[in-house]
Design a protein around this motif. Structure first.
Motif, PDB file in Angstrom:
ATOM      1  N   ARG A  92      52.784  73.929  32.384  1.00  0.00           N
ATOM      2  CA  ARG A  92      52.095  73.055  33.348  1.00  0.00           C
ATOM      3  C   ARG A  92      52.567  71.615  33.196  1.00  0.00           C
ATOM      4  O   ARG A  92      52.816  70.924  34.185  1.00  0.00           O
ATOM      5  N   GLU A  93      52.694  71.149  31.955  1.00  0.00           N
ATOM      6  CA  GLU A  93      53.144  69.775  31.724  1.00  0.00           C
ATOM      7  C   GLU A  93      54.566  69.566  32.220  1.00  0.00           C
ATOM      8  O   GLU A  93      54.888  68.525  32.789  1.00  0.00           O
ATOM      9  N   SER A  94      55.401  70.558  32.007  1.00  0.00           N
ATOM     10  CA  SER A  94      56.786  70.459  32.476  1.00  0.00           C
ATOM     11  C   SER A  94      56.830  70.377  34.000  1.00  0.00           C
ATOM     12  O   SER A  94      57.567  69.560  34.565  1.00  0.00           O
ATOM     13  N   ARG A  95      56.041  71.230  34.665  1.00  0.00           N
ATOM     14  CA  ARG A  95      55.988  71.181  36.133  1.00  0.00           C
ATOM     15  C   ARG A  95      55.470  69.825  36.604  1.00  0.00           C
ATOM     16  O   ARG A  95      55.979  69.259  37.574  1.00  0.00           O
ATOM     17  N   ALA A  96      54.463  69.297  35.913  1.00  0.00           N
ATOM     18  CA  ALA A  96      53.901  67.991  36.295  1.00  0.00           C
ATOM     19  C   ALA A  96      54.943  66.890  36.125  1.00  0.00           C
ATOM     20  O   ALA A  96      55.062  66.009  36.994  1.00  0.00           O
ATOM     21  N   ARG A  97      55.704  66.918  35.015  1.00  0.00           N
ATOM     22  CA  ARG A  97      56.750  65.903  34.815  1.00  0.00           C
ATOM     23  C   ARG A  97      57.805  66.002  35.905  1.00  0.00           C
ATOM     24  O   ARG A  97      58.267  64.981  36.423  1.00  0.00           O
ATOM     25  N   ALA A 101      58.702  63.059  38.613  1.00  0.00           N
ATOM     26  CA  ALA A 101      60.060  62.538  38.798  1.00  0.00           C
ATOM     27  C   ALA A 101      60.486  62.666  40.253  1.00  0.00           C
ATOM     28  O   ALA A 101      61.122  61.758  40.807  1.00  0.00           O
ATOM     29  N   GLN A 102      60.116  63.774  40.870  1.00  0.00           N
ATOM     30  CA  GLN A 102      60.471  63.976  42.266  1.00  0.00           C
ATOM     31  C   GLN A 102      59.753  62.969  43.158  1.00  0.00           C
ATOM     32  O   GLN A 102      60.353  62.395  44.078  1.00  0.00           O
ATOM     33  N   VAL A 103      58.472  62.724  42.890  1.00  0.00           N
ATOM     34  CA  VAL A 103      57.716  61.746  43.668  1.00  0.00           C
ATOM     35  C   VAL A 103      58.316  60.355  43.497  1.00  0.00           C
ATOM     36  O   VAL A 103      58.472  59.606  44.463  1.00  0.00           O
ATOM     37  N   THR A 104      58.676  59.991  42.273  1.00  0.00           N
ATOM     38  CA  THR A 104      59.277  58.687  42.008  1.00  0.00           C
ATOM     39  C   THR A 104      60.582  58.525  42.775  1.00  0.00           C
ATOM     40  O   THR A 104      60.822  57.494  43.407  1.00  0.00           O
ATOM     41  N   ARG A 105      61.415  59.562  42.736  1.00  0.00           N
ATOM     42  CA  ARG A 105      62.703  59.508  43.436  1.00  0.00           C
ATOM     43  C   ARG A 105      62.498  59.385  44.943  1.00  0.00           C
ATOM     44  O   ARG A 105      63.116  58.541  45.606  1.00  0.00           O
ATOM     45  N   LEU A 106      61.589  60.182  45.493  1.00  0.00           N
ATOM     46  CA  LEU A 106      61.352  60.138  46.933  1.00  0.00           C
ATOM     47  C   LEU A 106      60.723  58.807  47.359  1.00  0.00           C
ATOM     48  O   LEU A 106      61.054  58.269  48.421  1.00  0.00           O
ATOM     49  N   THR A 107      59.843  58.263  46.525  1.00  0.00           N
ATOM     50  CA  THR A 107      59.242  56.965  46.821  1.00  0.00           C
ATOM     51  C   THR A 107      60.303  55.884  46.857  1.00  0.00           C
ATOM     52  O   THR A 107      60.316  55.031  47.751  1.00  0.00           O
ATOM     53  N   ARG A 108      61.219  55.918  45.895  1.00  0.00           N
ATOM     54  CA  ARG A 108      62.301  54.939  45.851  1.00  0.00           C
ATOM     55  C   ARG A 108      63.182  55.060  47.097  1.00  0.00           C
ATOM     56  O   ARG A 108      63.552  54.049  47.706  1.00  0.00           O
TER      57      ARG A 108
END
Length: 167
Positions: A92-97, A101-108
């Protein structure tokens, strides 16, 4: 437990039985069912994983692969269940990380697109306050304090502009 073993045996028999029209190697020669053997093999492996990870631990059995095949050991069910919960928590933690990361990349990427055309990127983007003058293409030529940009900084900005124009 007995029903799981019966299911595994049925899947194993299905994967061992050659398909109609199969050649001597057991490979289907019919183009009508491409990948059907892989599907049965995948189902078999998934059932084996479920038996190992979900069914046996509450009964106090640990099933492990070895170089000779497998080993089945009896252990404390509470220890096995704690290990199982730890593996689930780590997954679960790995999926959350990964999602973070995906949200951060898409936000950028969205912020970069929100600025508008590449020519306006340095004028209105997050680094707009760092520069005071720009050339005709929108590339900064001077820092905010009035100093001219060095050649390396200029090349770095040119590469960034090229990336923006490629998008």
């Amino acid at each position: 437990l007995v029903s799981w073993i019966g299911s595994l045996e049925a899947i194993a028999r299905a994967s061992a039985t050659p398909a109609p029209g199969a050649g001597p190697s057991g490979q289907a020669s019919s183009p009508n069912q491409p990948g059907s053997e892989r599907k049965v093999g995948k189902e078999y492996l998934e059932a084996c994983d479920a038996l190992r990870d979900e069914v046996l631990p509450p009964f106090g059995f640990r099933l492990q692969d070895t170089s000779e095949g497998f080993s089945l050991r009896e252990e404390d069910p509470q220890v096995l269940l704690r290990e199982q919960e730890e593996r689930r928590r780590a997954a679960r933690e790995s999926r959350a990380r990964n999602l973070d990361a995906q949200v951060t990349r898409l936000t950028r990427e969205l912020k970069a697109l929100a600025v508008g055309p590449p020519a306006d990127h340095f004028r209105a983007g997050p680094s707009a306050s760092a520069y005071s003058r720009y050339d005709d293409t929108g590339l900064p030529t001077h820092l905010a304090d009035g100093k001219e940009l060095g050649s390396q900084a200029r090349k770095r900005l040119e590469r960034e502009m090229a990336k923006l124009q490629a998008k």
